[in-house]
Design a protein around this motif. Structure first.
Motif, PDB file in Angstrom:
ATOM      1  N   TYR A 243       0.282  42.134   7.753  1.00 40.72           N
ATOM      2  CA  TYR A 243       0.074  41.694   6.505  1.00 40.72           C
ATOM      3  C   TYR A 243      -0.440  42.726   5.397  1.00 40.72           C
ATOM      4  CZ  TYR A 243       1.090  36.770   8.024  1.00 40.72           C
ATOM      5  OH  TYR A 243       1.795  35.847   8.626  1.00 40.72           O
ATOM      6  N   THR A 244       0.053  42.880   4.305  1.00 38.79           N
ATOM      7  CA  THR A 244      -0.173  43.494   3.306  1.00 38.79           C
ATOM      8  C   THR A 244      -1.671  42.975   2.493  1.00 38.79           C
ATOM      9  OG1 THR A 244       0.981  42.566   1.580  1.00 38.79           O
ATOM     10  CG2 THR A 244       2.056  44.445   2.891  1.00 38.79           C
ATOM     11  N   PRO A 245      -2.396  43.856   2.039  1.00 39.68           N
ATOM     12  CA  PRO A 245      -3.604  43.625   1.245  1.00 39.68           C
ATOM     13  C   PRO A 245      -3.258  42.530   0.114  1.00 39.68           C
ATOM     14  CG  PRO A 245      -3.759  45.900   1.536  1.00 39.68           C
ATOM     15  CD  PRO A 245      -2.381  45.432   2.064  1.00 39.68           C
ATOM     16  N   ASP A 246      -2.250  42.678  -0.530  1.00 39.22           N
ATOM     17  CA  ASP A 246      -1.607  41.777  -1.533  1.00 39.22           C
ATOM     18  C   ASP A 246      -1.438  40.435  -1.069  1.00 39.22           C
ATOM     19  OD1 ASP A 246      -2.066  43.624  -3.419  1.00 39.22           O
ATOM     20  OD2 ASP A 246       0.268  44.423  -3.548  1.00 39.22           O
ATOM     21  N   LYS A 247      -0.581  40.391   0.196  1.00 42.68           N
ATOM     22  CA  LYS A 247      -0.436  39.068   0.614  1.00 42.68           C
ATOM     23  C   LYS A 247      -1.377  38.489   1.180  1.00 42.68           C
ATOM     24  CE  LYS A 247       2.460  35.851   2.163  1.00 42.68           C
ATOM     25  NZ  LYS A 247       3.365  35.141   1.086  1.00 42.68           N
ATOM     26  N   ILE A 248      -2.549  39.210   1.655  1.00 38.26           N
ATOM     27  CA  ILE A 248      -3.813  38.610   2.281  1.00 38.26           C
ATOM     28  C   ILE A 248      -4.857  37.864   1.202  1.00 38.26           C
ATOM     29  CG2 ILE A 248      -6.118  39.032   3.086  1.00 38.26           C
ATOM     30  CD1 ILE A 248      -4.757  41.140   4.969  1.00 38.26           C
ATOM     31  N   THR A 249      -4.616  38.547  -0.019  1.00 38.85           N
ATOM     32  CA  THR A 249      -5.341  38.081  -1.248  1.00 38.85           C
ATOM     33  C   THR A 249      -4.745  36.850  -1.788  1.00 38.85           C
ATOM     34  OG1 THR A 249      -5.867  40.487  -1.986  1.00 38.85           O
ATOM     35  CG2 THR A 249      -5.875  38.777  -3.668  1.00 38.85           C
TER      36      THR A 249
ATOM     37  N   LEU B 215      -5.364  40.213  10.351  1.00 41.00           N
ATOM     38  CA  LEU B 215      -4.180  39.996   9.568  1.00 41.00           C
ATOM     39  C   LEU B 215      -3.485  41.469   9.193  1.00 41.00           C
ATOM     40  CD1 LEU B 215      -4.870  37.092   7.018  1.00 41.00           C
ATOM     41  CD2 LEU B 215      -3.137  37.087   9.026  1.00 41.00           C
ATOM     42  N   HIS B 216      -4.293  42.434   8.801  1.00 44.96           N
ATOM     43  CA  HIS B 216      -3.880  43.713   8.780  1.00 44.96           C
ATOM     44  C   HIS B 216      -3.174  44.319   9.973  1.00 44.96           C
ATOM     45  CE1 HIS B 216      -3.372  47.626   7.059  1.00 44.96           C
ATOM     46  NE2 HIS B 216      -4.054  48.170   8.196  1.00 44.96           N
ATOM     47  N   GLU B 217      -3.833  44.110  11.145  1.00 49.46           N
ATOM     48  CA  GLU B 217      -3.262  44.524  12.374  1.00 49.46           C
ATOM     49  C   GLU B 217      -1.952  43.999  12.551  1.00 49.46           C
ATOM     50  OE1 GLU B 217      -6.042  43.728  15.371  1.00 49.46           O
ATOM     51  OE2 GLU B 217      -7.740  44.939  14.399  1.00 49.46           O
TER      52      GLU B 217
ATOM     53  N   ASP C   7      -9.275  39.564   7.405  1.00 49.02           N
ATOM     54  CA  ASP C   7      -8.564  40.613   6.853  1.00 49.02           C
ATOM     55  C   ASP C   7      -8.121  41.823   7.825  1.00 49.02           C
ATOM     56  OD1 ASP C   7      -9.430  39.179   4.744  1.00 49.02           O
ATOM     57  OD2 ASP C   7      -9.844  40.713   3.453  1.00 49.02           O
ATOM     58  N   GLU C   8      -9.074  41.845   8.813  1.00 46.07           N
ATOM     59  CA  GLU C   8      -8.684  42.998   9.897  1.00 46.07           C
ATOM     60  C   GLU C   8      -7.662  42.678  10.747  1.00 46.07           C
ATOM     61  OE1 GLU C   8     -11.366  43.831  13.913  1.00 46.07           O
ATOM     62  OE2 GLU C   8     -12.440  44.157  12.163  1.00 46.07           O
TER      63      GLU C   8
END
Length: 778
Positions: free
Chosen positions: A763-769, A758-760, A755-756
């Motif tokens: 990628y948005t939290p919704d897309k990661i989910t 992908l966020h960098e 997650d960390e």
């Protein structure tokens, strides 16, 4: 063709196994190396004839008496135009010579100074000569190597010296890479103890939650890694570490109805029952004895199971893939004549350098010294030294590691130790090595972990962003696999032409065996090391110091060499480091004459006590003692302690005679040593300045990791796991001044930083989910 280190100058004041090997690596890749010997030559020239023929090839040789002002002035003339000084003096010697780091750094502030000692810089064993067998006895290798009798077992592979050589090169190249930025010379320190640990870290480790991670013993999990005798009395090595390989082997052996296998191929994570363990330990070997080795090789390779023939020394030189990889070179040695030698292991795209000159004769370049260096002295000295900060040596270096198992990932772990930011990229199934905690922790300490299904188009942007982010991209997939997931060299180079790209295949990127699997310690058996560590006339045995750490160490050397070259060329470079090549380097001291005669091979005696009467274990009244006395001066110190004449006895006057009549000399020494206890001998031998040690007969793992000295100098780190319990493991094995050590971190949990990262990458939290919900990330 010039190598990637062309233009760098190295001064080599070392002797023995580790220092000459280290500078030999640098010479092999194009550096100009000046070998400084005392008047009359290095005292180990005769004893280490084949080693010196290989590790000193291509160097320039000069004689300097460093105990005199004239000799030290001559050394200063060399250092004025040098980038690196390598020494192997014991602690205290440099101060007496006026050649300690502080004084040398004051005169030559841009010079990198590398010191390889036997035991390190803590000083407790400063007076003990750091020979290979002495250090291995101290560390506890003598209790780890398998043998045909109870320990201690003399290790037939000098992996402490090999490891120390690689570590010295890694530290020196990293310091030179940093110097390109800040102009600052640094002091690099490592030792044979660290060299041994660089290999043992794959097997060792100490934790408060021992019950949670019991040692992996043969037959405890669904992994077969063993050498088997076949019907023709030849031996075959087999390893089922690949996904699904355990099941494929069991099926080929006709035992599929009695041993369950995992449907997804993740067998290594599943323990065996007692009955299944009995089948693995007893029935599997019996099945192999029913057919000749060639038949088994054909069957297992067809079934995609890793298998190799255990070769005897010299046979590897003629193997098709070895010749395809150009791993044999012909060198004219001034003492031994024409020789076939193991070639440099690492290949650099467009920059391969093939050694052609043999090792120099004593003083061969004495008269050339002033004229060769004078023109550059003033310019180099005038460059001075810029100030430097104390951040970790490789701070700011970004590495994308798409490797798996041990050999490939250990390369980036060594860079993480020096401060690099390493992202470990795994599939959603995860690295198969995660099933064995100890080696996984060793291979991936200090990294961040991300788990992606690269077949998902929604993650191609993440993959490409990681490629653009990285200064180094590495992997050890089989040929073609990286290309299928968008990590092939062409794609990486197109997106990031400045990146260094390291490919560490098992056999090579192409050639007759390129698609075969490769696992340690199979490759050791393939190149003949199995017979080397077993002793004369014995069946092959797996070495403790196997090729996985060796391949990882070589890979780190390749990456840093390419990065250093990049500081002058400003372009990325393709680097290839096959495990086959790196493993052959372990046996590089073995050479072949045109008539087929092998030199340097099969020196370990049948009882695995040593490689000569003055480099071996002896039984005492209450145990064992290890004694090494190779040079004439060392033998002179030994003689009065044992009340025996050696050098003045015509049977033993030279090294060759001591080998020829070795059993007679060993018998004479055995009689002496049997008269007193080990500790008594150790006290007397140390008082006389003789290299000696009581070899360990039980594992030294826990004591070594809990040693406060090892922890104080950073060799061992004590950190907490996710449950707050202490874990102790190998940490900083090469220490460099002017750089803060990177904090040691345990290997990451599966997908710990997905997650960390992908966020960098945006990628948005919704897309990661969403990606996690459909199983594309972990």
């Amino acid at each position: 063709m010039g190598g990637p280190l062309e233009g760098f100058r190295v001064v080599d004041c070392s002797r023995g196994l580790a220092g000459p090997r280290a500078t030999g690596v640098l010479a092999d890749y194009g550096a100009q190396v000046w070998w400084v010997e005392p008047p009359g030559g290095d005292p180990f020239r005769e004893v280490l004839a084949t080693e010196y023929a290989v590790f000193n090839r291509g160097k320039r040789g000069v004689q300097l008496d460093l105990k005199t002002n004239a000799g030290r002035d001559g050394l200063d003339g060399l250092l004025a135009g040098a980038d690196l000084l390598v020494t192997s003096w014991r602690p205290g010697v440099t101060e007496r010579l006026g050649l300690d780091w502080e004084r040398v750094h004051e005169r030559f502030p841009r010079l990198i100074y590398a010191s390889i000692t036997g035991f390190g810089e803590d000083g407790t064993l400063a007076d003990v000569p750091g020979h290979e067998a002495i250090v291995q006895s101290y560390v506890g290798v003598s209790a780890e190597q398998v043998g045909l009798r109870e320990p201690p077992i003399y290790e037939g592979l000098p992996f402490a010296s090999i490891g120390a050589a690689y570590l010295a090169v890694i530290g020196s190249l990293a310091a030179l890479y940093r110097r390109a930025e800040d102009g600052r010379g640094r002091y690099v320190q490592t030792s044979l103890v660290d060299g041994a640990l660089s290999y043992l870290g794959m097997l060792w480790g100490d934790a408060d939650n021992v019950s949670a991670a019991p040692p992996v013993v043969p037959g405890s999990i669904r992994l077969i890694s063993q050498s088997f005798r076949c019907a023709d009395d030849e031996y075959i090595g087999v390893h089922t570490g690949a996904v699904g390989a355990f099941g494929r082997l069991i099926g080929e052996l006709g035992l599929g109805d009695r041993l369950a296998v995992a449907e997804d191929g993740s067998d290594m994570r599943i323990p065996l029952s007692e009955e299944e363990r009995r089948i693995v330990l007893e029935e599997v070997p019996a099945v192999f004895e029913t057919q000749p080795r060639d038949i088994w090789l054909k069957r297992l390779l067809a079934a995609d199971v890793a298998a190799i023939p255990e070769l005897r020394n010299g046979q590897i030189f003629d193997e098709p893939q070895v010749r395809h990889n150009n791993m044999v070179i012909e060198v004219e040695d001034p003492l031994l004549g024409p020789l076939e030698q193991v070639a440099p292991a690492i290949r650099f795209g467009g920059l391969d350098h093939r050694p052609v000159a043999g090792a120099p004769r004593v003083g061969q370049h004495d008269g050339q010294l002033p004229s060769v260096l004078a023109a550059e002295d003033a310019a180099v000295t005038a460059a001075g030294s810029a100030g430097g900060d104390r951040q970790p040596l490789l701070a700011g270096l970004r590495v994308l590691d798409a490797g798996a198992y041990y050999a490939g990932p250990f390369s980036s772990r060594l860079l993480a130790d020096l401060g690099a930011d390493v992202i470990k990229l795994e599939t959603t199934l995860g690295d198969q090595l995660r099933g064995i905690q100890r080696p996984f922790r060793s291979a991936s300490a200090g990294k961040r972990a991300i788990s992606l299904n690269l077949k998902d188009p929604d993650l191609h942007a993440a993959r490409d962003a990681l490629i653009k982010w990285a200064d180094v991209v590495l992997h050890n997939m089989r040929p073609g696999a990286a290309e299928r997931v968008g990590l092939g060299y062409e794609h990486v180079h197109e997106l990031n032409p400045q990146a260094v790209y390291l490919y560490a295949p098992g056999w090579g990127s192409h050639g007759p065996d390129a698609t075969r699997q490769s696992f340690a310690p199979l490759m050791s058996g393939y190149v003949g090391i199995g017979y080397e560590v077993a002793g004369q006339y014995n069946p092959p045995m797996w070495p403790v110091g196997n090729e996985d750490p060796g391949n990882g160490l070589a890979g780190a050397v390749g990456i840093l060499t390419a990065l250093l070259h990049q500081t002058r060329s400003a372009t990325g470079i393709y680097v290839e480091n096959p495990q086959l090549n790196a493993t052959m380097s372990h046996a590089a001291h073995i050479v072949r004459r045109p008539d087929g005669t092998m030199l340097g091979a099969e020196r370990l005696d049948p009882l695995q006590t040593g490689i000569g009467p003055l480099d071996r274990f002896y039984e005492t009244r209450d145990g064992w003692i290890c004694v090494v006395a190779l040079s004439d001066s060392e033998i002179r110190r030994l003689e009065p302690v044992l009340a025996i004449t050696i050098l003045d006895d015509p049977r033993w006057a030279t090294h060759d005679l001591r080998i020829q009549y070795g059993y007679e000399l060993a018998d004479a020494l055995s009689e002496r040593f049997a008269q007193s206890d080990s500790q008594d001998w150790l006290t007397r031998l140390w008082a006389a300045g003789v290299a000696a040690m009581i070899p360990k007969t039980r594992s030294n793992n826990e004591a070594f990791h809990r040693d406060p000295i090892n922890q104080a100098i950073g060799r061992i780190a004590q950190v907490t796991d996710t449950d707050g319990r202490f874990v102790r493991e190998a940490a900083t094995m090469v220490r460099v001044s002017g750089a803060t050590p990177a904090p040691h971190r345990l290997a990451p949990e599966f997908g710990a930083h997905t997650d960390e990262i992908l966020h960098e990458l945006g990628y948005t939290p919704d897309k990661i989910t969403e990606l996690r919900h459909r199983g594309s990330i972990r």
